[in-house]
Structures are given as C-alpha cells and as structure tokens.
Design an enzyme around this catalytic site. Structure first.
Site, PDB file in Angstrom:
ATOM      1  N   CYS A  63     -15.706   2.910  -5.375  1.00 20.68           N
ATOM      2  CA  CYS A  63     -16.396   3.098  -4.097  1.00 20.68           C
ATOM      3  C   CYS A  63     -16.453   4.573  -3.723  1.00 20.68           C
ATOM      4  CB  CYS A  63     -15.686   2.314  -2.995  1.00 20.68           C
ATOM      5  SG  CYS A  63     -15.906   0.518  -3.126  1.00 20.68           S
ATOM      6  N   ASN A  65     -11.945   7.173   5.244  1.00 22.39           N
ATOM      7  CA  ASN A  65     -11.656   5.739   5.366  1.00 22.39           C
ATOM      8  C   ASN A  65     -12.215   5.139   6.649  1.00 22.39           C
ATOM      9  OD1 ASN A  65      -8.282   6.332   4.139  1.00 22.39           O
ATOM     10  ND2 ASN A  65     -10.139   5.939   2.968  1.00 22.39           N
ATOM     11  N   LEU A  66     -12.393   5.961   7.663  1.00 25.93           N
ATOM     12  CA  LEU A  66     -12.668   5.437   9.006  1.00 25.93           C
ATOM     13  C   LEU A  66     -14.024   4.767   9.127  1.00 25.93           C
ATOM     14  CD1 LEU A  66     -11.203   8.378  11.124  1.00 25.93           C
ATOM     15  CD2 LEU A  66     -10.049   6.332  10.271  1.00 25.93           C
ATOM     16  N   GLN A  67     -14.925   5.024   8.183  1.00 29.90           N
ATOM     17  CA  GLN A  67     -16.258   4.425   8.223  1.00 29.90           C
ATOM     18  C   GLN A  67     -16.214   2.921   7.999  1.00 29.90           C
ATOM     19  OE1 GLN A  67     -17.048   3.787   4.756  1.00 29.90           O
ATOM     20  NE2 GLN A  67     -19.273   3.587   4.615  1.00 29.90           N
ATOM     21  N   ARG A  68     -15.109   2.395   7.471  1.00 29.69           N
ATOM     22  CA  ARG A  68     -15.046   0.970   7.145  1.00 29.69           C
ATOM     23  C   ARG A  68     -13.673   0.345   7.400  1.00 29.69           C
ATOM     24  NH1 ARG A  68     -14.630   4.357   3.251  1.00 29.69           N
ATOM     25  NH2 ARG A  68     -13.124   4.161   1.582  1.00 29.69           N
ATOM     26  N   ASP A  81       0.861  -1.184   0.000  1.00 31.58           N
ATOM     27  CA  ASP A  81       0.000   0.000   0.000  1.00 31.58           C
ATOM     28  C   ASP A  81       0.898   1.234   0.000  1.00 31.58           C
ATOM     29  OD1 ASP A  81      -3.270   0.304   1.091  1.00 31.58           O
ATOM     30  OD2 ASP A  81      -2.033   2.077   0.761  1.00 31.58           O
ATOM     31  N   ASN A 141      -9.585  -1.599  -8.128  1.00 30.79           N
ATOM     32  CA  ASN A 141      -9.492  -1.110  -9.507  1.00 30.79           C
ATOM     33  C   ASN A 141      -9.082  -2.248 -10.433  1.00 30.79           C
ATOM     34  OD1 ASN A 141      -6.361  -0.816 -10.161  1.00 30.79           O
ATOM     35  ND2 ASN A 141      -6.675  -0.170  -8.047  1.00 30.79           N
ATOM     36  N   CYS A 170     -18.230  17.405 -12.157  1.00 34.37           N
ATOM     37  CA  CYS A 170     -18.641  16.209 -11.408  1.00 34.37           C
ATOM     38  C   CYS A 170     -17.848  16.212 -10.113  1.00 34.37           C
ATOM     39  CB  CYS A 170     -18.417  14.937 -12.227  1.00 34.37           C
ATOM     40  SG  CYS A 170     -16.684  14.608 -12.615  1.00 34.37           S
TER      41      CYS A 170
END
Length: 397
Positions: free
Chosen positions: A211, A93-96, A85, A154, A362
């Site tokens: 995502c 990111n902290l939600q999951r 990584d 990806n 967008c």
C-alpha cells in the site's frame, strides 16, 4: 431477561462452540443500557451479548484494517481484544487509520489504539503485544484466543497467521486491501479451506506492491475491516452464514461485490489429508523477501543520497534514472531524473548508454536495485543504486 426463541441450525450450533457458551458472568446495568440495541435482537439477546463479553479475539495489526476491526469489536462488547503491533503512528497513516489522530503521531500504535478503545468502551480488556509476529512467538500468542483476525499487509505474516491458526484449530478472519479493491474470507481448516488452499505459493517478490508503494483509498480499509468485524461477531454468536469456503471481492471504484467459492485442497501442505507442514517455518525465506526495504540477494553497487548531491554540485557527468510509476513521479521527484518505470526498463534500456555513469532510484531502493541488477546483466558496469531512494533524498538532502 430477553430470551432467544429462534431455533438454531446444526451449523449454527457448531459455530457457537468456538466460544464459551456457558454464562460465567452477567451484564451490569451500564452494559445492559450500552448494548440495548443488541439485546432486543433475537439473534443476539442476553445470551449472545454474554458470548461477546466472554469472547477473546486477537487482532493482528493496528493499521488500516485493524482500525475498524478493533473499534467495532470493542463497541459491540467483545470482552478481550489482543492487538499485535510494533509500529508507531506516522502522519501518512491518518488518511485511513482512524483509531489514531494527529496528536498520536510518533506514539506506539498500540498505545493510541488502547486509549481510543478505552474511550469507546471501558468494559473491554485490551492486551497489547508490542512485538513483530514471528514463528517463535505466534503459537504462544494465539493459543489463548478464540478467533484471530488478520489485518496485515505482507505475505510472510499472512502465511504465518494461516499456519498458526490451522495448527491450533483457530478460525482466521482474513482481509486485504489495495488501491480500490478489497478481499475478505474466513479460513477455518476444521470447516473449510485455509489460506494456502487459495494461495499455495506466494507471488514473486516485488510483483505485488505494498500500500505504501501502490496506495489505498482511505475509506476502503473501513469497509473491509468492518466486514471482518462482522464475520468475527457472527462466529462468536454462532449465527448466519460465515465466509467459510467463500472469498468476497469488493471493487470500490464501481461499487461491486463478487463471490468466489473456495474448496479445501486435499493436497494442502498444512490442512490437507497428509500435511507436510506440522510446525511453523521461516516465512520470510518461504516468501523470498525480508520486508519492504529488502534489497535482492544479488548485491548491487550502492551510492548514498549525499554522494549523488555532491556529484551534482560538482557538475560530475552522470545520468539519474527514476524507476517509479508516473503518478509517484508527479508527487515528488529529484531534479534532472529521467523517468523509466521498472516494467519498461527492458524495452527502453536502448535509451541508456552503457558508457555513462548511471544512478537508479525508486522510493526506497527495492525496485531500483532490481533495475540495476537487470542492467548489470545486460552489460552496464558504471551503474549504482541510490540507497533508500527518494526517502533518503528527502531525509538527507
């Protein structure tokens, strides 16, 4: 010492050859206590726990799927965990990604993940690879590992991981997630199909949102990543029926599992009878993309967020078009923007006047560039793409 008296099947014996089967070290007293619930299981016992300790597993990504994957493999006693990584922890990111916490925001995910794993099980060796996985380094990184677990989001990296695993004869424990849906499988060309047998070609660029664009239920990667960890452990132990030749589909919204049988494609270009791919290729070119922020090859006129703000402040006449989805618009929007989702642009372009000056945006500039390209082909000339989209507006304005 606990003994495993259960007879193994030929298939389980073959699976067991994925990792070293000859004990080269013993468990310490601390490890015997730590893994005691494993040791009393005849399917694991001392022999299996030693296999776990000797195993080397490479996790691609320390994000949504990599989080439960690494946590449970470490807790189970997998001796060596490699993690690839190069990203830093973001607040979103902290939600999951529960391997990281609020204090880790801004830190390298590798550093955060290593510290958490060390707290869970100091017996595990974590080998970090702070790099983007590429065709130049994949084989060298993969070579020393028994199993590769793909937690990426990806297509270029998925094809890269698949091909590298096929060329090296490694099992690829695959998982993917999107919104409320997940998939899991084990692609192992020596025993069954590979990822290319299922998906010979990638989808057109932009067809499948990431995502970041489409969202994901926070608990979903925990479920799918745990399934990946389960498959890795089964492969190491040589027990059970792995997801080789099977694709597991999970619908979290309705709590349903479905299974699709997969067959090896004899014409597969990488694992077929007469493979045409014998070395790693340029996977970004193969997938036709250069990452989430890539703008299509056709160059479109661009304008910066600060320039658009200046036009608005000076009351210059222009039309601002938002091509995101309605739920994205509801979260945040630029005042005065007209919502026309990208998929509706062809049938709603009659709502636009080609004589007007038009700015399209967008989230990041990718979808809006496609809309601008389409409208230019339809005859619009005074039209611009807002460079980096709402992200730039939030940052600069």
């Amino acid at each position: 010492m606990f003994m495993n008296s259960k007879e193994t099947t030929p298939k389980e014996e073959k699976m067991a050859t994925l990792t070293t089967t000859t004990p080269i070290e013993q468990l310490s007293n601390d490890e015997i206590l730590r893994y005691s619930r494993h040791l009393i299981m005849p399917e694991v016992a001392m022999e299996g726990q030693l296999k776990l300790k000797q195993a080397k597993v490479l996790c691609i990504g320390a994000g949504g799927l990599g989080t439960p994957l690494a946590l449970y493999l470490a807790a189970a006693g997998v001796g060596t965990l490699g993690i690839v990584d190069f990203d830093v922890v973001d607040f979103t990111n902290l939600q999951r990604q529960i391997i990281h916490d609020t204090d880790d925001v801004g830190r390298l995910k590798l550093d955060s993940a290593r510290d958490t794993i060390r707290d869970i099980n100091p017996n595990v060796e974590v080998i970090p690879y702070e790099t983007r996985l590429t065709s130049d380094n994949a084989l060298d990184i993969f070579r020393d590992y028994d199993i590769v677990a793909d937690g990426t989001d990806n297509f270029p990296t998925r094809y890269l991981v698949n091909d590298a695993c096929v060329l090296l004869g490694k099992p690829n424990v695959y998982g993917s997630i999107f919104r409320f849906e997940g998939q899991a499988s084990v692609f192992y060309a020596q025993e069954g199909p590979c990822y290319r047998c299922l998906y010979p070609e990638p989808p057109p660029p932009g067809l499948v949102p990431s995502c970041a664009e489409g969202g994901v239920l926070g608990v979903l990667p925990g479920i799918v990543g745990s399934l990946q960890a389960l498959e890795v452990i089964k492969l190491i132990l040589g027990k059970g029926d792995p997801l080789i030749g099977r694709l597991l589909l999970f619908d979290a919204l309705h709590l349903k599992f479905r299974e699709l049988k997969l067959r090896k494609n004899p014409e597969c270009p990488v694992c077929g009878t007469h493979p045409t791919i014998t070395k790693l290729i340029d996977y970004e070119e193969f997938c036709g993309i250069r990452g989430e922020e890539h703008v299509p090859e056709t160059k479109v006129p661009e304008i910066s967020a600060t320039e658009v703000k200046k036009m608005s402040d000076e009351s210059q006449p222009f039309v601002l078009i938002d091509v995101r989805e309605p739920h994205e618009y509801d979260i945040c929007n630029i005042p005065g923007a007209k919502l026309i989702p990208l998929g509706e642009v062809p049938k709603r372009m009659h709502e636009l006047n080609s004589a007007d000056e038009i700015v399209v945006h967008c989230r990041s500039g990718v979808r809006s560039a496609k809309a601008v390209e389409f409208l230019m082909q339809a005859g619009f000339r005074r039209i611009y793409n807002l460079k980096s989209g709402v992200l730039a507006w939030a940052r600069d304005v």
